[in-house]
Design an enzyme around this catalytic site. Sequence first.
Site, PDB file in Angstrom:
ATOM      1  N   LYS A  47      17.130  54.733  50.909  1.00  0.00           N
ATOM      2  CA  LYS A  47      17.169  53.415  50.142  1.00  0.00           C
ATOM      3  C   LYS A  47      17.016  52.212  50.790  1.00  0.00           C
ATOM      4  CE  LYS A  47      22.057  53.373  50.148  1.00  0.00           C
ATOM      5  NZ  LYS A  47      23.580  53.394  49.470  1.00  0.00           N
ATOM      6  N   TYR A 268      21.984  21.452  63.220  1.00  0.00           N
ATOM      7  CA  TYR A 268      22.609  20.834  61.825  1.00  0.00           C
ATOM      8  C   TYR A 268      24.196  20.535  61.969  1.00  0.00           C
ATOM      9  CZ  TYR A 268      18.365  21.541  59.567  1.00  0.00           C
ATOM     10  OH  TYR A 268      16.812  21.543  59.032  1.00  0.00           O
TER      11      TYR A 268
END
Length: 379
Positions: A47, A268
Amino acid sequence: MSGTATAAGFPPGSAGALLSIDLGAIAENWRSLQAAVGKAACAAVLKADAYGLGAARVAPALAAAGCRRFFVAHLDEALALKPLLPASATLTVLHGPTPGAEAEFAARGIQPVLNGRAQVDAWSALARRLDRELPAFVQVDSGMARLGLSPTELRALAADPRALAGIRVAGVMSHLACADDPGHPANREQLERFRAARRLLPPAPASFANSSAIFLGEDFHFDLVRPGAALYGLAPQAGMPNPMRPVVSLQARVIQCREIEAGAPVGYGFAWRSAQPSRIATVSVGYADGWLRSLCNRGAAWFDGTLLPLAGRVSMDTITLDASALPEGALRPGTLVELIGKHQDVDAVAARAGTIGYEILTSLGARYARRYLEAPATA
């Protein structure tokens, strides 16, 4: 996949990072798990694009190693893989058929897991319309309260002799909530609930163990085990030595290096300031590539055995590393630093990020250049 990466074989102007995936290691991990469970069959869970590593490449490698049972989450995943697997392979969809999709499952030979009474009833109705038996797994909820027949649904189904009409129960399954913690009492509690649930259903092969539960012992193996994470090199049990071979390595390009003064801010929010004159390397990987933002001031890279702490926040496309411990000129534009590999595996990165290896693997981005190391040919 060990040692310091070089740019050899990594074309100029290509992606900002190189993700190497060892298909031979995945095949070897499957073989070792199959050996560990003895007479039980060992499936493979593919999956989420084989946990982000590329199911179209992983599935054939596992089939070549001898695997014939495959599990995915969605029908679309199964349909994409079916042409890549031998005709003898079985594909099973863990989430079962969404309403209206039952006929597509039957027409394409895809086996569903029936997770509730509504899915059981719809699958039985289709079998009766087609006038033929249809195989399916039946999942019971043994305590996780996620998927599977609830205890109330299970008792009602067991009392209804027509509930499974037309359904060939190919297997009965459940899922453990705490298998990565061998001492957790829930493991034995769920085991006893699963055994009791099986007695209410037609005799059929049983599947209970995921990667971690394989290492809980033979009581948990039953007829079929369903490893996923362990195939891809993740540690099956927290705090224990990892018996699986590493599968992935990740190297990222340096874009630029610069010298900064003591006290200068980086990135940042000025989330990091240098305590002394420092050398900062900007590297071409960010949260858009799955390098999680939670690694701010906690993550690291390596170069020639030297730890390079992540300085400041993870940006969308870049991270900044404190490369002050390296000699001047050791890093240049185009140099590759190690993000996953010999010095820190996926589980170590996850620990720094405050998450689990599953999230790291399935987050690895599509912008990487990918290199597959082929599995050796087998007789």
